[in-house]
Design a protein around this motif. Structure first.
Motif, PDB file in Angstrom:
ATOM      1  N   LEU A   9      27.426  -8.398 -58.317  1.00 36.98           N
ATOM      2  CA  LEU A   9      27.467  -9.480 -59.307  1.00 36.98           C
ATOM      3  C   LEU A   9      27.411  -8.932 -60.729  1.00 36.98           C
ATOM      4  CD1 LEU A   9      25.145 -12.084 -57.535  1.00 36.98           C
ATOM      5  CD2 LEU A   9      27.646 -12.129 -57.714  1.00 36.98           C
ATOM      6  N   ALA A  10      26.641  -7.849 -60.921  1.00 43.81           N
ATOM      7  CA  ALA A  10      26.558  -7.225 -62.245  1.00 43.81           C
ATOM      8  C   ALA A  10      27.907  -6.616 -62.622  1.00 43.81           C
ATOM      9  CB  ALA A  10      25.476  -6.156 -62.242  1.00 43.81           C
ATOM     10  N   ALA A  11      28.581  -6.011 -61.639  1.00 41.03           N
ATOM     11  CA  ALA A  11      29.902  -5.430 -61.885  1.00 41.03           C
ATOM     12  C   ALA A  11      30.915  -6.532 -62.183  1.00 41.03           C
ATOM     13  CB  ALA A  11      30.347  -4.614 -60.677  1.00 41.03           C
ATOM     14  N   LEU A  12      30.795  -7.636 -61.442  1.00 41.48           N
ATOM     15  CA  LEU A  12      31.727  -8.750 -61.598  1.00 41.48           C
ATOM     16  C   LEU A  12      31.647  -9.369 -62.989  1.00 41.48           C
ATOM     17  CD1 LEU A  12      33.824 -10.515 -60.124  1.00 41.48           C
ATOM     18  CD2 LEU A  12      31.938 -11.979 -59.364  1.00 41.48           C
ATOM     19  N   GLU A  13      30.453  -9.351 -63.583  1.00 40.88           N
ATOM     20  CA  GLU A  13      30.271  -9.913 -64.920  1.00 40.88           C
ATOM     21  C   GLU A  13      31.095  -9.183 -65.978  1.00 40.88           C
ATOM     22  OE1 GLU A  13      26.179 -10.059 -65.963  1.00 40.88           O
ATOM     23  OE2 GLU A  13      25.694 -11.672 -64.558  1.00 40.88           O
ATOM     24  N   LYS A  14      31.449  -7.937 -65.698  1.00 45.31           N
ATOM     25  CA  LYS A  14      32.219  -7.136 -66.652  1.00 45.31           C
ATOM     26  C   LYS A  14      33.725  -7.331 -66.501  1.00 45.31           C
ATOM     27  CE  LYS A  14      28.663  -3.552 -66.949  1.00 45.31           C
ATOM     28  NZ  LYS A  14      28.377  -2.094 -66.823  1.00 45.31           N
ATOM     29  N   VAL A  15      34.120  -8.147 -65.518  1.00 43.63           N
ATOM     30  CA  VAL A  15      35.544  -8.371 -65.254  1.00 43.63           C
ATOM     31  C   VAL A  15      35.943  -9.789 -65.633  1.00 43.63           C
ATOM     32  CG1 VAL A  15      37.361  -8.391 -63.494  1.00 43.63           C
ATOM     33  CG2 VAL A  15      35.475  -6.744 -63.323  1.00 43.63           C
ATOM     34  N   ASN A  16      36.974  -9.908 -66.433  1.00 41.66           N
ATOM     35  CA  ASN A  16      37.535 -11.223 -66.760  1.00 41.66           C
ATOM     36  C   ASN A  16      38.505 -11.571 -65.640  1.00 41.66           C
ATOM     37  OD1 ASN A  16      39.000 -13.425 -67.671  1.00 41.66           O
ATOM     38  ND2 ASN A  16      39.065 -12.708 -69.799  1.00 41.66           N
ATOM     39  N   ARG A  17      38.114 -12.472 -64.776  1.00 39.55           N
ATOM     40  CA  ARG A  17      38.894 -12.772 -63.575  1.00 39.55           C
ATOM     41  C   ARG A  17      40.195 -13.504 -63.869  1.00 39.55           C
ATOM     42  NH1 ARG A  17      34.693 -14.963 -59.115  1.00 39.55           N
ATOM     43  NH2 ARG A  17      36.384 -14.357 -57.722  1.00 39.55           N
ATOM     44  N   ALA A  23      47.417  -1.662 -66.906  1.00 43.62           N
ATOM     45  CA  ALA A  23      47.113  -0.830 -65.743  1.00 43.62           C
ATOM     46  C   ALA A  23      46.078   0.250 -66.048  1.00 43.62           C
ATOM     47  CB  ALA A  23      48.394  -0.190 -65.220  1.00 43.62           C
ATOM     48  N   THR A  24      46.219   0.900 -67.188  1.00 45.24           N
ATOM     49  CA  THR A  24      45.269   1.951 -67.555  1.00 45.24           C
ATOM     50  C   THR A  24      43.874   1.370 -67.764  1.00 45.24           C
ATOM     51  OG1 THR A  24      47.010   3.264 -68.606  1.00 45.24           O
ATOM     52  CG2 THR A  24      44.729   3.761 -69.234  1.00 45.24           C
ATOM     53  N   GLU A  25      43.785   0.239 -68.449  1.00 47.92           N
ATOM     54  CA  GLU A  25      42.499  -0.411 -68.685  1.00 47.92           C
ATOM     55  C   GLU A  25      41.862  -0.834 -67.364  1.00 47.92           C
ATOM     56  OE1 GLU A  25      43.274  -3.647 -71.290  1.00 47.92           O
ATOM     57  OE2 GLU A  25      43.493  -2.393 -73.079  1.00 47.92           O
ATOM     58  N   ALA A  26      42.680  -1.312 -66.448  1.00 42.22           N
ATOM     59  CA  ALA A  26      42.174  -1.752 -65.149  1.00 42.22           C
ATOM     60  C   ALA A  26      41.549  -0.585 -64.387  1.00 42.22           C
ATOM     61  CB  ALA A  26      43.296  -2.374 -64.335  1.00 42.22           C
ATOM     62  N   ILE A 209      56.675  -9.646 -56.349  1.00 41.09           N
ATOM     63  CA  ILE A 209      55.268  -9.276 -56.493  1.00 41.09           C
ATOM     64  C   ILE A 209      54.551 -10.409 -57.214  1.00 41.09           C
ATOM     65  CG2 ILE A 209      53.632  -7.636 -57.487  1.00 41.09           C
ATOM     66  CD1 ILE A 209      55.730  -5.464 -57.195  1.00 41.09           C
ATOM     67  N   LYS A 210      53.798 -11.194 -56.475  1.00 38.63           N
ATOM     68  CA  LYS A 210      53.115 -12.353 -57.053  1.00 38.63           C
ATOM     69  C   LYS A 210      51.908 -11.931 -57.886  1.00 38.63           C
ATOM     70  CE  LYS A 210      54.617 -15.860 -53.770  1.00 38.63           C
ATOM     71  NZ  LYS A 210      54.208 -16.965 -52.868  1.00 38.63           N
ATOM     72  N   ASN A 211      51.154 -10.975 -57.382  1.00 39.52           N
ATOM     73  CA  ASN A 211      50.068 -10.407 -58.164  1.00 39.52           C
ATOM     74  C   ASN A 211      49.621  -9.100 -57.544  1.00 39.52           C
ATOM     75  OD1 ASN A 211      47.855 -11.053 -56.192  1.00 39.52           O
ATOM     76  ND2 ASN A 211      48.356 -13.165 -56.755  1.00 39.52           N
ATOM     77  N   MET A 212      48.895  -8.319 -58.322  1.00 36.81           N
ATOM     78  CA  MET A 212      48.360  -7.062 -57.833  1.00 36.81           C
ATOM     79  C   MET A 212      47.021  -6.809 -58.502  1.00 36.81           C
ATOM     80  SD  MET A 212      50.878  -4.321 -59.815  1.00 36.81           S
ATOM     81  CE  MET A 212      49.995  -2.884 -59.234  1.00 36.81           C
ATOM     82  N   ALA A 213      46.156  -6.110 -57.791  1.00 37.28           N
ATOM     83  CA  ALA A 213      44.821  -5.823 -58.312  1.00 37.28           C
ATOM     84  C   ALA A 213      44.358  -4.480 -57.781  1.00 37.28           C
ATOM     85  CB  ALA A 213      43.839  -6.914 -57.903  1.00 37.28           C
ATOM     86  N   VAL A 222      40.243  -6.000 -59.974  1.00 37.39           N
ATOM     87  CA  VAL A 222      40.668  -6.161 -61.363  1.00 37.39           C
ATOM     88  C   VAL A 222      42.180  -6.379 -61.343  1.00 37.39           C
ATOM     89  CG1 VAL A 222      40.791  -5.090 -63.636  1.00 37.39           C
ATOM     90  CG2 VAL A 222      38.823  -4.610 -62.141  1.00 37.39           C
ATOM     91  N   LYS A 223      42.617  -7.544 -61.828  1.00 32.64           N
ATOM     92  CA  LYS A 223      44.039  -7.883 -61.791  1.00 32.64           C
ATOM     93  C   LYS A 223      44.836  -7.023 -62.790  1.00 32.64           C
ATOM     94  CE  LYS A 223      43.278 -12.699 -60.391  1.00 32.64           C
ATOM     95  NZ  LYS A 223      43.451 -14.129 -60.780  1.00 32.64           N
ATOM     96  N   ILE A 224      46.042  -6.652 -62.384  1.00 36.16           N
ATOM     97  CA  ILE A 224      46.896  -5.797 -63.198  1.00 36.16           C
ATOM     98  C   ILE A 224      48.165  -6.516 -63.616  1.00 36.16           C
ATOM     99  CG2 ILE A 224      48.341  -3.717 -63.174  1.00 36.16           C
ATOM    100  CD1 ILE A 224      46.327  -2.403 -61.355  1.00 36.16           C
TER     101      ILE A 224
END
Length: 230
Positions: A9-17, A23-26, A209-213, A222-224
């Motif tokens: 949950l702490a890790a998830l807080e750092k991700v904007n869903r 790609a590099t930032e991800a 490709i509908k989405n990738m993470a 983390v979505k790319i």
């Protein structure tokens, strides 16, 4: 639904869903928020616009990542004679024919990848119920049923990965370890992405490709933005 750990949950807080990350930032973020107590794998997940029920849209194959996966696979080769000798010299961990088939039938499964020479498939076919459910059955599409067992062993040891679309139209592929340098993860991701793009079936219509993470073993995805993969 399984309860998520405090670390997750702490890790998830750092991700904007809602955000599609560069790609590099991800990849940087995945490395930053990983909390596993070991060198976790980094995996890419694709959601594709294909229909796996259609025979010509069952995407499956293998490729060698530029920098490998960070894992050394234990390779079993079913072969006879000169091919068996060549496989051993190439670095196969276990080589055999009917004797090895019997060993697997007896419950031995201490390996990661199975390679078979074509003339051994009649014997190896007996192991379908054992190897199939574990995704270990050799297949020509992934280069694991081949007369060139030496190339197969070399590719696997060099960091070959396999990809296969599942019933929900998803593909999951490891591209390295959290400990990898960022540029190595970038290059592995770019090579995989190029392969997946080129694997688009001619009969697939609409968005491919509908989405990738990307995510580490226990970490959140983390979505790319796929246009930034290069």
């Amino acid at each position: 639904m399984a309860k998520k750990s405090k670390k997750y949950l702490a890790a998830l807080e750092k991700v904007n869903r809602e955000q599609l990350y560069d790609a590099t930032e991800a990849l940087e973020l995945v490395k930053e928020i990983d909390y596993a107590g070991f060198d976790a794998s980094v995996e890419v997940a694709y959601r594709l616009g294909v229909d796996p029920k259609q025979a010509d849209q069952q995407i499956r194959g293998a490729m060698v990542l530029p920098h490998g996966t960070g894992k050394t696979s234990t390779v079993v080769v079913f072969a006879k004679g000169d091919q068996a000798k060549a496989a051993k010299e190439a670095g196969a961990d276990f080589v055999g024919d009917s004797d090895l088939v019997e060993k697997v039938q007896g419950g031995w499964l201490e390996f990661d990848v199975v390679v078979a020479a074509p003339d051994m498939m009649a014997e190896v076919g007996k192991l379908g119920r054992i190897l199939g459910p574990k995704g270990l059955m050799p297949n020509p599409k992934t280069g694991t049923v081949t007369p060139d067992v030496v190339k197969a062993v070399n590719d696997i040891k060099a960091g070959q990965v396999t990809y296969r679309v599942d019933r929900q139209s998803n593909i999951h592929v490891p591209i390295g370890k959290v400990s990898f340098d960022l540029n190595k993860l970038q290059e592995n991701l770019a090579a995989l992405h190029d392969t997946i793009v080129k694997a688009k079936p001619a009969s697939s219509k609409g968005v491919y490709i509908k989405n990738m993470a990307v995510a580490s073993t226990f970490g959140p995805g983390v979505k790319i933005d796929q246009t930034t993969v290069k």
